[in-house]
Design a protein around this motif. Structure first.
Motif, mmCIF file in Angstrom:
data_model
loop_
_atom_site.group_PDB
_atom_site.id
_atom_site.type_symbol
_atom_site.label_atom_id
_atom_site.label_comp_id
_atom_site.label_asym_id
_atom_site.label_seq_id
_atom_site.Cartn_x
_atom_site.Cartn_y
_atom_site.Cartn_z
ATOM 1 N N UNK A 111 -24.787 5.115 106.975
ATOM 2 C CA UNK A 111 -24.601 3.929 107.811
ATOM 3 C C UNK A 111 -23.147 3.462 107.770
ATOM 4 N N UNK A 112 -22.545 3.492 106.549
ATOM 5 C CA UNK A 112 -21.150 3.063 106.418
ATOM 6 C C UNK A 112 -20.218 3.992 107.181
ATOM 7 N N UNK A 113 -20.552 5.295 107.161
ATOM 8 C CA UNK A 113 -19.732 6.249 107.908
ATOM 9 C C UNK A 113 -19.776 5.938 109.400
ATOM 10 N N UNK A 114 -20.990 5.620 109.874
ATOM 11 C CA UNK A 114 -21.088 5.236 111.284
ATOM 12 C C UNK A 114 -20.310 3.968 111.575
ATOM 13 N N UNK A 115 -20.443 2.986 110.630
ATOM 14 C CA UNK A 115 -19.700 1.733 110.813
ATOM 15 C C UNK A 115 -18.197 1.983 110.760
ATOM 16 N N UNK A 116 -17.780 2.904 109.876
ATOM 17 C CA UNK A 116 -16.352 3.203 109.782
ATOM 18 C C UNK A 116 -15.837 3.840 111.071
ATOM 19 N N UNK A 117 -16.651 4.771 111.602
ATOM 20 C CA UNK A 117 -16.229 5.367 112.879
ATOM 21 C C UNK A 117 -16.128 4.309 113.972
ATOM 22 N N UNK A 118 -17.115 3.396 113.982
ATOM 23 C CA UNK A 118 -17.058 2.309 114.970
ATOM 24 C C UNK A 118 -15.837 1.438 114.738
ATOM 25 N N UNK A 119 -15.550 1.183 113.425
ATOM 26 C CA UNK A 119 -14.378 0.372 113.109
ATOM 27 C C UNK A 119 -13.098 1.078 113.517
ATOM 28 N N UNK A 120 -13.074 2.412 113.310
ATOM 29 C CA UNK A 120 -11.888 3.159 113.736
ATOM 30 C C UNK A 120 -11.711 3.075 115.249
ATOM 31 N N UNK A 121 -12.839 3.169 115.943
ATOM 32 C CA UNK A 121 -12.750 3.054 117.401
ATOM 33 C C UNK A 121 -12.248 1.665 117.799
ATOM 34 N N UNK A 122 -12.782 0.637 117.108
ATOM 35 C CA UNK A 122 -12.327 -0.712 117.419
ATOM 36 C C UNK A 122 -10.859 -0.890 117.065
ATOM 37 N N UNK A 123 -10.449 -0.229 115.926
ATOM 38 C CA UNK A 123 -9.033 -0.319 115.549
ATOM 39 C C UNK A 123 -8.159 0.338 116.605
ATOM 40 N N UNK A 124 -8.641 1.479 117.132
ATOM 41 C CA UNK A 124 -7.890 2.128 118.203
ATOM 42 C C UNK A 124 -7.818 1.229 119.435
ATOM 43 N N UNK A 125 -8.963 0.602 119.754
ATOM 44 C CA UNK A 125 -8.958 -0.327 120.896
ATOM 45 C C UNK A 125 -8.002 -1.489 120.644
ATOM 46 N N UNK A 126 -8.025 -2.001 119.376
ATOM 47 C CA UNK A 126 -7.131 -3.113 119.045
ATOM 48 C C UNK A 126 -5.680 -2.671 119.099
ATOM 49 N N UNK A 127 -5.428 -1.446 118.610
ATOM 50 C CA UNK A 127 -4.057 -0.941 118.681
ATOM 51 C C UNK A 127 -3.600 -0.805 120.134
ATOM 52 N N UNK A 128 -4.507 -0.294 120.972
ATOM 53 C CA UNK A 128 -4.184 -0.168 122.392
ATOM 54 C C UNK A 128 -3.978 -1.540 123.024
ATOM 55 N N UNK A 129 -4.826 -2.506 122.597
ATOM 56 C CA UNK A 129 -4.688 -3.866 123.117
ATOM 57 C C UNK A 129 -3.367 -4.488 122.670
ATOM 58 N N UNK A 130 -2.990 -4.223 121.396
ATOM 59 C CA UNK A 130 -1.704 -4.757 120.926
ATOM 60 C C UNK A 130 -0.546 -4.126 121.683
ATOM 61 N N UNK A 131 -0.697 -2.831 121.960
ATOM 62 C CA UNK A 131 0.351 -2.179 122.746
ATOM 63 C C UNK A 131 0.466 -2.809 124.125
ATOM 64 N N UNK A 132 -0.695 -3.058 124.735
ATOM 65 C CA UNK A 132 -0.685 -3.721 126.047
ATOM 66 C C UNK A 132 -0.113 -5.119 125.937
ATOM 67 N N UNK A 133 -0.430 -5.817 124.793
ATOM 68 C CA UNK A 133 0.112 -7.158 124.594
ATOM 69 C C UNK A 133 1.627 -7.111 124.461
#
Length: 525
Positions: free
Chosen positions: A271-293
């Motif tokens: 479950x944590x591995x799945x959550x980590x992958x989701x968190x990594x995806x969210x981190x990528x989205x956040x990184x992309x959002x920060x880049x857009x910002x």
């Protein structure tokens, strides 16, 4: 003796470690009790034979020899007196009678219970008494002249009686000697038996110890060692290793519990591995959002600023060239356009400053807050002088942070304290600093208009204004920026709800070193 616990199910599969230990200890105690009984019996038998030899057989033989010697002395004394007629020759006889009584007193107790020995003693006493009656006492009692006659007349009879006495004494001593030799041989055999028994006891005790050790190793320490090794492998990341329990029932239950925990950990890890992958995806989205910002900030600081400056410049030109030449409505519209362009430019600059907190200005270093506070106060010197504000502060410490952001923090807090002043009194502002358990707590206290209780949380939200722009100018970003700066530095900020004479802002920052607060120092406006 206890047997080792079986690793496979069977008749003893339900036995726990405690039961195995109880049975094993009981069996070992039984074996030791039997061995102790055998050893005690061997010691007792040896002791009994030794006591019989020392207290009965040997003293009986010695007493018999002494009895024989006393009787021989009596016969010698009587024969000498009968031949010589001299009284002094009776001295061996007299002494022999006394020795006879002493020997009999010693002999009778040690022969008690031995029928044959008592019969031999009785025969000896009868023969001795017969010789005494016929020879000993008559000769001893007769005067010297008569003693010789009695001795001569009864010489043959006396010799026959004493020979019979000698034969009885010989039989008695031979039997006592045989019994003593038999007792000695029996004692030797008992000692050998005792030594063998104790040797066997020692060997059995060693075997019991070895068996107990082996049973504990195979039934307790072995399964525990294997379980511990498997648990360590799991702890080091080998979650795919199954834990199989062996040994007693409670150890197997323990292994089953640990296996259940491993399966739960595997599930949680999945479950944590799945959550980590989701968190990594969210981190990528956040990184992309920060880049857009950042791209938006670049556009806002360059592409939007240029047309906004043009709009502001041309509206100001219209205001200067055609001001007063058109009607009042046209002058009002032009004034609205100029004011809107200026406020838009201020708002964009404030938003850019807010977005740069923790992103552009992020140089962590030791910062002397005294120097930062002085610079912020110097930047506000015009408004401080115009309002007649008096600003005091405690000695401010040195902390770790970004100098530019901390300067913006003090400038916004002091600016708000001056801006939201009470119309009926001059501003009085005090900055306090107290160190408590590695945290600096700062307070910015003023005597202004204060903040209503329902707005004490909202003032830290972006664009939250409590007054119109006509009453108090600003964009509503100041305290939101202060909150972002303080939290970026690992602190907190709030409005003191207990202060009623204005507003008191309380903020904390991690301490660089413990320090004590110094007396207030007033900075003149």
């Amino acid at each position: 003796m206890t047997s080792k616990p079986s690793d496979s199910p069977g008749a003893f599969a339900g036995w726990t470690t405690r039961r195995w230990l109880r049975v094993g200890v009981t069996g070992a105690l039984v074996v030791l009790a039997v061995l102790g009984s055998l050893g005690g019996w061997a010691m007792w038998r040896t002791s009994q034979i030794t006591a019989s030899l020392v207290d009965r057989r040997t003293p009986a033989l010695v007493a018999s020899i002494r009895l024989e010697s006393a009787l021989v002395n009596q016969e010698t004394g009587i024969r000498g007196y009968g031949v010589s007629g001299r009284r002094d020759f009776l001295q061996p006889y007299t002494q022999g009678v006394a020795d006879e009584q002493t020997a009999l007193k010693l002999l009778r107790p040690v022969l008690s219970g031995d029928t044959q020995a008592l019969a031999d003693l009785a025969e000896v006493e009868r023969d001795a008494d017969a010789w005494q009656k016929r020879i000993g006492r008559p000769v001893a009692a007769a005067p010297p002249a008569q003693a010789a006659k009695i001795a001569e007349a009864r010489a043959d009879e006396g010799k026959a009686d004493f020979d019979a006495l000698r034969r009885a004494m010989a039989r008695q001593q031979a039997r006592l000697q045989d019994e003593r030799v038999a007792a000695t041989r029996e004692l030797r055999e008992a000692v050998n038996l005792r030594n063998w028994v104790f040797a066997v006891i020692g060997v059995v005790i060693v075997l019991v110890a070895v068996l107990v050790f082996e049973a504990l190793r195979r039934g307790v320490t072995g399964p525990l060692g294997r379980l511990g090794s498997a648990a360590r492998d799991v702890a080091q990341g080998g979650f795919d290793r199954s834990l199989v329990g062996t040994g007693p029932a409670d150890l197997r239950r323990l292994a089953a519990d640990v296996e259940s925990m491993r399966l739960r950990l595997v599930e949680e890890l999945r479950f944590s591995e799945g959550a980590r992958r989701l968190l990594d995806e969210q981190a990528e989205d956040l990184k992309r959002s920060n880049t857009e910002l950042e791209q938006f900030a670049y556009v806002a600081s360059h592409d939007l600023q240029e047309p906004l400056r043009k709009v502001s410049s041309f509206t100001q030109l219209l205001q200067r060239r055609y001001g007063g030449q058109l009607d009042a409505k046209a002058d009002q519209y032009i004034a609205f356009a100029v004011d809107g362009a200026n406020r838009m430019q201020i708002l964009i600059n404030d938003l850019l400053a807010f977005s740069r907190v923790g992103r552009v200005h992020n140089e962590q270093q030791t910062v002397d807050l005294e120097d930062v506070f002085a610079r912020a106060l110097d930047d506000l010197s015009v408004s401080v002088e115009e309002t007649g504000a008096a600003v005091t502060h405690d000695t401010l410490p040195t902390v770790v942070g970004d100098r530019t952001q901390l300067g913006m923090l003090w400038q916004n807090l002091l600016s708000n304290a001056v801006k939201f002043r009470s119309p009926d009194r001059p501003p009085r502002i005090h900055v306090g600093a107290v160190c408590d358990e590695g945290v600096w707590e700062f307070t910015v206290t003023d005597n202004g208009i204060g903040i209503a209780p329902e707005f004490r949380e909202k003032v830290f939200v972006l664009f939250q204004r409590l007054h119109t722009k006509d009453a108090y100018p600003g964009t509503g970003i100041g305290l939101a920026m202060c909150k972002k700066i303080v939290e970026f530095h690992g602190g907190t900020i709030r409005i003191d709800p207990d202060y009623r004479l204005g507003t008191r802002v309380v903020l904390t920052l991690p301490a660089l070193a413990a320090a004590t607060a110094a007396p207030d120092r007033e900075t003149q406006p």
